[in-house]
Design a protein around this motif. Structure first.
Motif, PDB file in Angstrom:
ATOM      1  N   LEU A   1       4.628   7.301   0.849  1.00  0.00           N
ATOM      2  CA  LEU A   1       4.892   6.453   2.004  1.00  0.00           C
ATOM      3  C   LEU A   1       4.430   5.065   1.618  1.00  0.00           C
ATOM      4  O   LEU A   1       3.341   4.898   1.038  1.00  0.00           O
ATOM      5  N   ASN A   2       5.235   4.047   1.937  1.00  0.00           N
ATOM      6  CA  ASN A   2       4.935   2.681   1.510  1.00  0.00           C
ATOM      7  C   ASN A   2       4.876   1.723   2.697  1.00  0.00           C
ATOM      8  O   ASN A   2       5.650   1.861   3.643  1.00  0.00           O
ATOM      9  N   TYR A   3       3.991   0.753   2.588  1.00  0.00           N
ATOM     10  CA  TYR A   3       3.963  -0.381   3.518  1.00  0.00           C
ATOM     11  C   TYR A   3       3.905  -1.643   2.671  1.00  0.00           C
ATOM     12  O   TYR A   3       3.110  -1.731   1.734  1.00  0.00           O
ATOM     13  N   SER A   4       4.753  -2.619   2.975  1.00  0.00           N
ATOM     14  CA  SER A   4       4.762  -3.894   2.250  1.00  0.00           C
ATOM     15  C   SER A   4       4.783  -5.048   3.235  1.00  0.00           C
ATOM     16  O   SER A   4       5.440  -4.976   4.277  1.00  0.00           O
TER      17      SER A   4
ATOM     18  N   PHE B   1       0.861  -1.180   0.000  1.00  0.00           N
ATOM     19  CA  PHE B   1       0.000   0.000   0.000  1.00  0.00           C
ATOM     20  C   PHE B   1       0.899   1.232   0.000  1.00  0.00           C
ATOM     21  O   PHE B   1       1.891   1.277   0.725  1.00  0.00           O
ATOM     22  N   SER B   2       0.538   2.223  -0.820  1.00  0.00           N
ATOM     23  CA  SER B   2       1.289   3.476  -0.896  1.00  0.00           C
ATOM     24  C   SER B   2       0.315   4.636  -0.902  1.00  0.00           C
ATOM     25  O   SER B   2      -0.796   4.516  -1.421  1.00  0.00           O
ATOM     26  N   ALA B   3       0.746   5.757  -0.375  1.00  0.00           N
ATOM     27  CA  ALA B   3      -0.073   6.967  -0.399  1.00  0.00           C
ATOM     28  C   ALA B   3       0.839   8.174  -0.322  1.00  0.00           C
ATOM     29  O   ALA B   3       1.926   8.113   0.263  1.00  0.00           O
ATOM     30  N   GLY B   4       0.384   9.271  -0.936  1.00  0.00           N
ATOM     31  CA  GLY B   4       1.153  10.499  -0.854  1.00  0.00           C
ATOM     32  C   GLY B   4       0.759  11.491  -1.925  1.00  0.00           C
ATOM     33  O   GLY B   4      -0.119  11.238  -2.745  1.00  0.00           O
TER      34      GLY B   4
END
Length: 191
Positions: A159-162, A141-144
């Protein structure tokens, strides 16, 4: 200082005429990259790590502000342990679908995006004494924010979460990070 001012003036010129192409029927081509280098531990027994990640993508806007497509991913991490010749190298090749949504107005010079992806692929792990291959699956998931320089080109700060699962290992590896990306929005043919 002069180069910084010149770059700012050029970006401002493009920025004044920015108009993004995040409407139904347009294409999205681009990706992101990251590189990291680190040293850890005392000088005689330190480890040195280099990490390179490339994620190209291609997508299509199925409706205004909503795109889906395919991502490829290549990640290479190399760790050298201390003064010895011991090392570990991790290589991951994966691909899979992604979806992306833009939250603000389609004609804005800025936008905020959120993206989710699922990738499956292969991990190759080489150490001083062995080599192994494993299958992997990665949920990200990424957002920005994204800033458009003109009607076609946007730069993203994400910003990333893996979360990564690997065959033969219990549990999942989770990571947080930041990245920068470049996307080119290809306008649909008006005919």
């Amino acid at each position: 200082m002069k180069k910084t001012i010149l770059l700012f003036l050029i970006a401002s010129t493009f920025y004044d005429h920015a108009n993004c192409q995040i409407t139904k029927g347009n294409w999205l081509v681009g990706g992101n990259a990251s590189f990291a280098f680190s040293n850890a531990g005392p000088r005689d027994n330190s480890s040195k790590t280099t990490d390179l990640r490339l994620v190209p993508n291609i997508g299509y806007f199925f409706m205004n502000k909503f795109a889906g497509g395919v991502q490829l991913s290549f990640n290479r991490e190399h760790i050298k342990y201390g003064a010895s010749n011991n090392f570990s190298t991790f290589k991951n090749y994966s691909m899979g679908p992604f979806v992306r949504y833009y939250f603000l107005d389609v004609d804005g010079q800025y936008n905020i995006l959120m993206e989710g992806s699922y990738q499956f692929g292969n991990d190759k792990v080489e150490t001083t004494n062995s080599t192994s291959n494993n299958s992997t699956n990665i949920i990200s998931f990424s957002a920005g924010p994204v800033i458009y320089f003109n009607s076609s080109i946007g730069i993203e700060f994400l910003l990333n979460y893996s979360s990564t699962g690997t065959s033969g290992y219990n549990g999942r590896g989770n990571s947080f990070g930041i990245g920068i990306g470049l996307q080119i929005h290809l306008e649909k043919d008006k005919n």
